[in-house]
Design a protein around this motif. Structure first.
Motif, PDB file in Angstrom:
ATOM      1  N   TYR A  44       6.762  32.535 -22.911  1.00  0.00           N
ATOM      2  CA  TYR A  44       5.196  32.569 -22.726  1.00  0.00           C
ATOM      3  C   TYR A  44       4.802  32.486 -24.285  1.00  0.00           C
ATOM      4  N   GLN A  45       3.856  31.558 -24.387  1.00  0.00           N
ATOM      5  CA  GLN A  45       3.162  31.418 -25.584  1.00  0.00           C
ATOM      6  C   GLN A  45       1.588  31.715 -25.762  1.00  0.00           C
ATOM      7  N   PRO A  46       1.182  32.404 -26.523  1.00  0.00           N
ATOM      8  CA  PRO A  46      -0.222  32.806 -26.391  1.00  0.00           C
ATOM      9  C   PRO A  46      -1.268  31.767 -26.781  1.00  0.00           C
ATOM     10  N   PHE A  62      -1.702  33.068 -21.766  1.00  0.00           N
ATOM     11  CA  PHE A  62      -0.377  32.320 -22.157  1.00  0.00           C
ATOM     12  C   PHE A  62      -0.023  31.215 -21.380  1.00  0.00           C
ATOM     13  N   GLU A  63       0.699  30.537 -21.998  1.00  0.00           N
ATOM     14  CA  GLU A  63       1.268  29.177 -21.254  1.00  0.00           C
ATOM     15  C   GLU A  63       2.786  29.582 -21.195  1.00  0.00           C
ATOM     16  N   ALA A  64       3.164  29.144 -19.577  1.00  0.00           N
ATOM     17  CA  ALA A  64       4.534  29.489 -19.416  1.00  0.00           C
ATOM     18  C   ALA A  64       5.383  28.045 -19.813  1.00  0.00           C
ATOM     19  N   LEU A  65       6.528  28.395 -20.476  1.00  0.00           N
ATOM     20  CA  LEU A  65       7.377  27.172 -20.840  1.00  0.00           C
ATOM     21  C   LEU A  65       8.668  27.351 -20.595  1.00  0.00           C
ATOM     22  N   ALA A  66       9.359  26.319 -19.708  1.00  0.00           N
ATOM     23  CA  ALA A  66      10.660  26.612 -19.221  1.00  0.00           C
ATOM     24  C   ALA A  66      11.495  26.670 -20.429  1.00  0.00           C
ATOM     25  N   ARG A  67      12.809  27.101 -19.869  1.00  0.00           N
ATOM     26  CA  ARG A  67      13.879  27.257 -20.798  1.00  0.00           C
ATOM     27  C   ARG A  67      15.021  27.351 -19.969  1.00  0.00           C
ATOM     28  N   TRP A  68      16.059  26.329 -20.359  1.00  0.00           N
ATOM     29  CA  TRP A  68      17.456  26.234 -19.625  1.00  0.00           C
ATOM     30  C   TRP A  68      18.517  26.746 -20.832  1.00  0.00           C
ATOM     31  N   VAL A 117       0.501  26.923 -16.193  1.00  0.00           N
ATOM     32  CA  VAL A 117       1.825  26.346 -15.916  1.00  0.00           C
ATOM     33  C   VAL A 117       1.566  24.911 -15.929  1.00  0.00           C
ATOM     34  N   ASN A 118       2.661  24.569 -16.459  1.00  0.00           N
ATOM     35  CA  ASN A 118       2.724  22.687 -16.457  1.00  0.00           C
ATOM     36  C   ASN A 118       3.180  22.391 -15.252  1.00  0.00           C
ATOM     37  N   LEU A 119       2.469  21.184 -14.612  1.00  0.00           N
ATOM     38  CA  LEU A 119       3.086  20.580 -13.370  1.00  0.00           C
ATOM     39  C   LEU A 119       3.471  19.221 -13.948  1.00  0.00           C
ATOM     40  N   MET A 179      -6.408  19.336 -18.867  1.00  0.00           N
ATOM     41  CA  MET A 179      -5.791  18.085 -19.307  1.00  0.00           C
ATOM     42  C   MET A 179      -4.692  18.271 -20.488  1.00  0.00           C
ATOM     43  N   ASP A 180      -3.591  18.214 -20.145  1.00  0.00           N
ATOM     44  CA  ASP A 180      -2.567  18.514 -21.388  1.00  0.00           C
ATOM     45  C   ASP A 180      -2.352  17.256 -22.249  1.00  0.00           C
ATOM     46  N   ASP A 181      -1.902  17.519 -23.570  1.00  0.00           N
ATOM     47  CA  ASP A 181      -1.662  16.657 -24.483  1.00  0.00           C
ATOM     48  C   ASP A 181      -2.767  15.453 -24.601  1.00  0.00           C
ATOM     49  N   PHE A 182      -3.948  15.916 -24.533  1.00  0.00           N
ATOM     50  CA  PHE A 182      -4.916  14.801 -24.677  1.00  0.00           C
ATOM     51  C   PHE A 182      -4.936  14.090 -25.815  1.00  0.00           C
ATOM     52  N   ASP A 203      -3.897  17.244 -28.124  1.00  0.00           N
ATOM     53  CA  ASP A 203      -2.246  17.143 -28.534  1.00  0.00           C
ATOM     54  C   ASP A 203      -2.171  17.750 -29.985  1.00  0.00           C
ATOM     55  N   ARG A 204      -1.027  18.042 -30.250  1.00  0.00           N
ATOM     56  CA  ARG A 204      -0.338  18.548 -31.411  1.00  0.00           C
ATOM     57  C   ARG A 204      -0.520  17.537 -32.426  1.00  0.00           C
ATOM     58  N   ASP A 205      -0.458  16.153 -32.210  1.00  0.00           N
ATOM     59  CA  ASP A 205      -0.249  15.053 -33.299  1.00  0.00           C
ATOM     60  C   ASP A 205      -1.510  15.160 -33.989  1.00  0.00           C
ATOM     61  N   ALA A 236      -6.718  23.681 -28.858  1.00  0.00           N
ATOM     62  CA  ALA A 236      -5.836  23.040 -29.833  1.00  0.00           C
ATOM     63  C   ALA A 236      -4.434  23.389 -29.709  1.00  0.00           C
ATOM     64  N   GLU A 237      -3.573  22.532 -29.627  1.00  0.00           N
ATOM     65  CA  GLU A 237      -2.094  22.889 -29.479  1.00  0.00           C
ATOM     66  C   GLU A 237      -1.505  22.660 -30.664  1.00  0.00           C
ATOM     67  N   GLY A 238      -0.503  23.517 -30.988  1.00  0.00           N
ATOM     68  CA  GLY A 238       0.428  23.396 -32.223  1.00  0.00           C
ATOM     69  C   GLY A 238      -0.365  23.497 -33.515  1.00  0.00           C
ATOM     70  N   VAL A 239      -0.905  24.614 -33.380  1.00  0.00           N
ATOM     71  CA  VAL A 239      -1.634  25.130 -34.800  1.00  0.00           C
ATOM     72  C   VAL A 239      -0.637  26.062 -35.443  1.00  0.00           C
ATOM     73  N   GLU A 240      -0.486  25.370 -36.471  1.00  0.00           N
ATOM     74  CA  GLU A 240       0.712  26.051 -37.350  1.00  0.00           C
ATOM     75  C   GLU A 240       0.120  26.603 -38.560  1.00  0.00           C
ATOM     76  N   THR A 241      -0.885  26.368 -39.211  1.00  0.00           N
ATOM     77  CA  THR A 241      -1.574  26.869 -40.379  1.00  0.00           C
ATOM     78  C   THR A 241      -2.872  27.661 -40.426  1.00  0.00           C
ATOM     79  N   GLY A 258      -0.434  27.933 -30.926  1.00  0.00           N
ATOM     80  CA  GLY A 258       0.560  27.367 -31.769  1.00  0.00           C
ATOM     81  C   GLY A 258       1.385  28.245 -32.378  1.00  0.00           C
ATOM     82  N   TYR A 259       2.277  27.894 -33.279  1.00  0.00           N
ATOM     83  CA  TYR A 259       3.285  28.911 -33.979  1.00  0.00           C
ATOM     84  C   TYR A 259       2.516  29.881 -34.848  1.00  0.00           C
ATOM     85  N   PHE A 260       1.365  29.489 -35.642  1.00  0.00           N
ATOM     86  CA  PHE A 260       0.676  30.375 -36.265  1.00  0.00           C
ATOM     87  C   PHE A 260      -0.053  31.640 -35.424  1.00  0.00           C
TER      88      PHE A 260
HETATM   89  P1  C2E Z   1       3.451  21.000 -23.629  1.00  0.00           P
HETATM   90  O1  C2E Z   1       3.088  21.527 -22.312  1.00  0.00           O
HETATM   91  O2  C2E Z   1       2.469  20.214 -24.446  1.00  0.00           O
HETATM   92  O3  C2E Z   1       3.882  22.284 -24.297  1.00  0.00           O
HETATM   93  C1  C2E Z   1       3.857  22.919 -25.809  1.00  0.00           C
HETATM   94  C2  C2E Z   1       5.040  22.421 -26.472  1.00  0.00           C
HETATM   95  O4  C2E Z   1       4.652  22.549 -27.803  1.00  0.00           O
HETATM   96  C3  C2E Z   1       6.056  23.576 -26.335  1.00  0.00           C
HETATM   97  O5  C2E Z   1       7.337  22.832 -26.422  1.00  0.00           O
HETATM   98  C4  C2E Z   1       5.903  24.493 -27.347  1.00  0.00           C
HETATM   99  O6  C2E Z   1       6.901  25.108 -27.695  1.00  0.00           O
HETATM  100  C5  C2E Z   1       5.548  23.384 -28.455  1.00  0.00           C
HETATM  101  N1  C2E Z   1       4.676  24.023 -29.639  1.00  0.00           N
HETATM  102  C6  C2E Z   1       3.680  25.220 -29.149  1.00  0.00           C
HETATM  103  N2  C2E Z   1       3.080  25.534 -30.672  1.00  0.00           N
HETATM  104  C7  C2E Z   1       3.880  24.816 -31.511  1.00  0.00           C
HETATM  105  C8  C2E Z   1       3.774  24.615 -32.807  1.00  0.00           C
HETATM  106  O7  C2E Z   1       2.868  25.288 -33.557  1.00  0.00           O
HETATM  107  N3  C2E Z   1       4.308  23.636 -33.391  1.00  0.00           N
HETATM  108  C9  C2E Z   1       5.436  22.974 -32.894  1.00  0.00           C
HETATM  109  N4  C2E Z   1       5.932  21.743 -33.566  1.00  0.00           N
HETATM  110  N5  C2E Z   1       5.662  22.885 -31.636  1.00  0.00           N
HETATM  111  C10 C2E Z   1       4.824  23.760 -30.994  1.00  0.00           C
HETATM  112  P2  C2E Z   1       8.427  22.910 -25.334  1.00  0.00           P
HETATM  113  O8  C2E Z   1       8.304  24.401 -24.755  1.00  0.00           O
HETATM  114  O9  C2E Z   1       9.684  22.287 -26.097  1.00  0.00           O
HETATM  115  O10 C2E Z   1       8.027  22.026 -24.211  1.00  0.00           O
HETATM  116  C11 C2E Z   1       7.671  20.779 -24.161  1.00  0.00           C
HETATM  117  C12 C2E Z   1       7.250  20.125 -23.157  1.00  0.00           C
HETATM  118  O11 C2E Z   1       7.993  20.249 -21.917  1.00  0.00           O
HETATM  119  C13 C2E Z   1       5.964  20.828 -22.518  1.00  0.00           C
HETATM  120  O12 C2E Z   1       4.645  20.010 -23.617  1.00  0.00           O
HETATM  121  C14 C2E Z   1       5.761  20.472 -21.124  1.00  0.00           C
HETATM  122  O13 C2E Z   1       5.274  18.983 -20.926  1.00  0.00           O
HETATM  123  C15 C2E Z   1       7.193  20.336 -20.809  1.00  0.00           C
HETATM  124  N6  C2E Z   1       7.542  21.472 -20.017  1.00  0.00           N
HETATM  125  C16 C2E Z   1       7.710  22.774 -20.434  1.00  0.00           C
HETATM  126  N7  C2E Z   1       7.918  23.736 -19.553  1.00  0.00           N
HETATM  127  C17 C2E Z   1       7.339  23.092 -18.436  1.00  0.00           C
HETATM  128  C18 C2E Z   1       7.667  23.326 -17.058  1.00  0.00           C
HETATM  129  O14 C2E Z   1       7.622  24.740 -16.797  1.00  0.00           O
HETATM  130  N8  C2E Z   1       7.216  22.712 -16.205  1.00  0.00           N
HETATM  131  C19 C2E Z   1       7.046  21.404 -16.571  1.00  0.00           C
HETATM  132  N9  C2E Z   1       6.645  20.290 -15.655  1.00  0.00           N
HETATM  133  N10 C2E Z   1       7.197  20.864 -17.722  1.00  0.00           N
HETATM  134  C20 C2E Z   1       7.481  21.779 -18.720  1.00  0.00           C
END
Ligand code: C2E
Ligand code: MG
Ligand code: MG
Ligand code: MG
Length: 289
Positions: A44-46, A62-68, A117-119, A179-182, A203-205, A236-241, A258-260
């Motif tokens: 989970y990322q805040p 929080f955004e839920a992010l899957a891990r394997w 949650v990402n779809l 809308m993700d990664d705009f 988008d982080r870019d 905004a995604e990916g805010v580090e500083t 973001g990591y910040f």
């Molecule tokens: P996303 O949805 O755009 O998620 C954001 C990604 O950016 C995450 O990578 C996160 O760890 C990373 N991130 C967040 N803050 C920062 C930062 O400050 N700096 C940097 N460099 N990276 C940051 P993650 O967890 O590796 O996920 C990658 C992508 O995989 C996600 O991009 C999403 O598209 C997909 N994903 C992750 N979890 C799921 C899920 O449960 N279901 C689906 N369908 N896709 C998922």
């Protein structure tokens, strides 16, 4: 790589390629038992209000992010295994597990924070996503308004009418859609107007390039203003500083992730923020592993 080499009239045999295909096949098999074996988990990322984050943040969700965690290979990135799950059809089962797990988790928090949650594209376009969301909300008791579903704009290009119908039906359930990664892909500004998104995730870019490239700053400002004009909120995604945060807050961006602020981590690391312990603020740049 193989593609580039075979562009001429002869294709060169590469044992390396066989290996890659074998690897993929094995990974497929492993993925099919990953859920059953409990190898899948969520981090989970805040996300926090951009303005208050400058001072000491106010977390909104929080955004839920899957891990394997693969038993032999160790951690496999969702960027690798989600596409694999899509190809093999496993995404249906996996996506269902992810959604249920995230909703169940969020429903247990004392604080009524948002859960995003990402779809995946296949899950969105080819599964019964509306039925699934509906039944999981009932099952977990999560208030629909707390659930936010993230989809990428590319998904909608495949079938505009179906995409629009799905978004409307999801919104009718009371959930929010982002809308993700705009800006990362096919970005078309007309999409913003055509689809009823509640939120745009820049988008982080663009965020990475904020300090480096004046065009990124202009684009970010334009997206914020356009989004607000359409009554959407902007994250905004990916805010580090600190500098990126300051620019975004100053430009009227609503929220940051973001990591910040904090890295994706098991929810235990954010216990205080979800109200499991006293305190609901966090210091910026806190190291969370
Ligand atoms: P996303 O949805 O755009 O998620 C954001 C990604 O950016 C995450 O990578 C996160 O760890 C990373 N991130 C967040 N803050 C920062 C930062 O400050 N700096 C940097 N460099 N990276 C940051 P993650 O967890 O590796 O996920 C990658 C992508 O995989 C996600 O991009 C999403 O598209 C997909 N994903 C992750 N979890 C799921 C899920 O449960 N279901 C689906 N369908 N896709 C998922
Ligand atoms: Mg996302
Ligand atoms: Mg994203
Ligand atoms: Mg992204």
């Amino acid at each position: 790589r193989a593609k580039a080499k075979s562009r001429g009239s002869i294709s060169i045999y590469e044992p390396e390629m066989d290996q890659q295909i074998r690897d993929r096949r094995v990974l497929h098999q492993d993925l099919s038992v990953a859920i059953r074996n409990g190898e899948l988990s969520l981090h989970y990322q805040p996300q926090a209000m951009a303005h208050q984050t400058v001072a000491g943040s106010k977390v909104i969700g929080f955004e839920a992010l899957a891990r394997w965690m693969h038993p032999v290979r160790g951690f496999v990135s969702p960027g690798d295994f989600i596409p694999l799950a899509e190809e093999s059809g496993l995404i249906v089962e996996m996506g269902e597990w992810i959604l249920r797990e995230a909703c169940r988790e969020a429903a247990s928090w004392p604080m009524p924070l948002q859960i995003a949650v990402n779809l995946s594209p296949a899950q969105f376009m080819h599964g019964d996503v509306v039925g699934l969301v509906h039944s999981i909300l009932l099952e977990t008791g999560l208030a629909p308004g707390r659930l936010e579903l993230e989809i990428t704009e590319g998904v909608l290009i495949e079938d505009f009418d179906r995409g629009l119908a799905l978004l409307r039906r999801l919104k009718a359930l009371g959930v929010r859609v982002s809308m993700d990664d705009f800006g990362s892909g096919y970005s078309s500004l007309s999409y913003l107007q055509a689809f009823p998104f509640d939120k745009i995730k820049i988008d982080r870019d663009f965020v990475i390039n904020l300090g480096r490239n004046p065009q990124s700053a202009s684009i970010v400002r334009a997206v914020i203003s356009l989004g607000h004009g359409l009554e959407m909120s902007i994250v905004a995604e990916g805010v580090e500083t600190q500098e990126q945060l300051a620019f975004l807050a100053d430009s009227g961006c609503d929220a940051v992730q973001g990591y910040f602020l904090g890295r994706p981590a098991p929810i235990g690391q954010y216990a205080a923020l979800v109200g499991r312990n006293p305190g609901d603020t966090m210091e910026p740049a806190r190291k969370t592993g």
